[in-house]
Enzyme design. Structure first.
Site, PDB file in Angstrom:
ATOM      1  N   LYS A 112       0.812  -1.213   0.000  1.00 44.23           N
ATOM      2  CA  LYS A 112       0.000   0.000   0.000  1.00 44.23           C
ATOM      3  C   LYS A 112       0.848   1.267   0.000  1.00 44.23           C
ATOM      4  O   LYS A 112       0.441   2.281  -0.568  1.00 44.23           O
ATOM      5  CB  LYS A 112      -0.957   0.012   1.207  1.00 44.23           C
ATOM      6  N   LYS A 204      -5.378 -10.381  -6.522  1.00 40.25           N
ATOM      7  CA  LYS A 204      -6.564 -10.741  -5.749  1.00 40.25           C
ATOM      8  C   LYS A 204      -7.696  -9.759  -6.029  1.00 40.25           C
ATOM      9  O   LYS A 204      -7.459  -8.608  -6.392  1.00 40.25           O
ATOM     10  CB  LYS A 204      -6.238 -10.857  -4.252  1.00 40.25           C
ATOM     11  N   LYS A 207     -11.217  -4.231  -3.321  1.00 37.73           N
ATOM     12  CA  LYS A 207     -12.151  -3.101  -3.320  1.00 37.73           C
ATOM     13  C   LYS A 207     -11.605  -1.942  -4.133  1.00 37.73           C
ATOM     14  O   LYS A 207     -12.349  -1.122  -4.654  1.00 37.73           O
ATOM     15  CB  LYS A 207     -12.364  -2.598  -1.878  1.00 37.73           C
TER      16      LYS A 207
END
Ligand code: TYM
Length: 343
Positions: A112, A204, A207
């Site tokens: 991230k 994966k 969101k």
């Protein structure tokens, strides 16, 4: 005493991965455990500024998903993280237990934060301490999550163990025996613990993927679900008739394991039925199964979101119940560590 805890971030686009990897297990565990399920709004602001109106909406929408998937707020606890301030309070103590080196090794932080680490928030770095606090403020023993949270659960155990060791004499002196925090076990269950993107079998389902075609959202209607499955990336070969070797075909493996999980069977059983079939045939069967499972959840979520007063009441009651448990743990922590508290 066994207790289940899990959390979901209100960062938008709840998807099939969240459902199959985690939320579906939440309701199932209610029969065997006392369960505490949390919308983790403090985690949702670690990566970037969220629009406040949107954030409030997402917190209620995750709550609606908990209710729509059958979690019972009377016999168990559904609440929102920031409404129980003890999470942030215990996280501070854990920031003083966890080591910089431990947190630097977290793959989620590395992903991230990307290359520009200097610009990542301190909150993003300390994210796993807050997650450990979420779990340990209830002294939870079992944590149902998808595969991607495994490393954070290992860190939670390391923090619990270091706390228990560093204050061992004080824990005993305060009458808590030889361990204050349990070492919680991850529950990573089922055949879809890591649901992949529909556009790329090596990523994966997430969101934050910019392509809405990469995921099936819990709020998608039947048409959207069918279209996304029809357009899902596959390879040109028909489906194999046995699981051996399917890992070399990640898109096929992903769709087959989604089908197996939605119908509560195994990958082998699905391949026995569809082995040799073209993807077009399999995809339309998969779309039917997905619509059957997900459409009732979506419509119940929509119904609940029409009356946010009920949702807010569930959260208020839930945070009241959660606070009783969290305060007890926090009082123990303060006595053990030597922080003065109001008595
Ligand atoms: P979050 O909000 O990203 O995801 C919620 C749950 O969904 C699972 N999940 C998946 N499972 C299978 N396939 C996927 N593609 C997929 N994507 C997500 C996640 O593993 C998770 O179980 N850090 C957590 C939230 C959290 C938490 C906690 C969880 C905060 N405190 C305490 C457990 C206990 C997270 O970001 O989940």
């Amino acid at each position: 005493k066994e207790l289940v805890f899990s959390g979901v971030q209100p960062t938008g686009n709840l998807h099939l991965g969240n459902y199959l990897g985690a939320i579906r297990q939440f309701a199932a565990l209610q029969n065997s455990y006392n369960c505490v399920y949390c919308v983790v709004d403090l985690h949702a602001i670690t990566a970037k500024r969220q629009d406040p109106k949107e954030l409030r909406h997402q917190i209620r929408e995750v709550t609606a998903a908990f209710l729509a998937t059958g979690i019972d707020p009377k016999n168990h606890i559904i609440f929102n993280q920031s409404q129980v301030p003890e999470h942030a309070e215990l996280a501070w103590v854990f920031n003083c237990v966890a080591r910089m080196g431990w947190l630097s090794r977290m793959t989620q932080f590395k992903d991230k934060a990307g290359k520009d680490r200097e610009n990542a928030s301190v909150g993003l770095f300390a994210y796993p301490s807050l997650m450990a606090a979420d779990i340990l403020v209830y002294r939870a023993t079992h944590v149902p999550v998808g595969e991607d949270q495994k490393q954070h659960l290992e860190l939670t155990r390391d923090i619990a163990q270091k706390f228990n060791n560093d204050w061992a004499e004080d824990i005993a002196a305060q009458g808590f025996g030889d361990m204050f925090f349990p070492l919680p076990e991850p529950l990573i269950q089922g055949t879809a613990t890591r649901v992949m993107s529909l556009r790329d079998g090596s990523k994966k389902m997430s969101k934050s993927d910019p392509s809405d075609y990469s995921r099936i959202n819990l709020t998608d209607d039947a048409d959207a679900i069918a279209t996304k499955i029809r357009k899902a990336k596959t390879d040109p070969e028909p489906l194999p008739s046995e699981a051996k070797g399917i890992e070399t075909r990640p898109e096929a493996e992903n769709l087959v394991s989604i089908y197996a999980t939605l119908t509560d069977t195994s990958i082998d059983a699905v391949l026995k039925e569809f082995g040799g079939a073209q993807f077009s045939t399999f995809k339309s069967a998969l779309a039917d199964v997905a619509v059957n499972k997900l459409a009732p959840i979506a419509s119940e979520m929509r119904r609940l979101m029409d009356d946010t007063a009920y949702i807010d009441q569930v959260l208020a009651e839930g945070s009241g119940k959660a606070r009783v448990l969290a305060t007890e743990t926090m009082n123990g922590v303060k006595d053990i560590v030597g922080l003065l508290r109001n008595t």
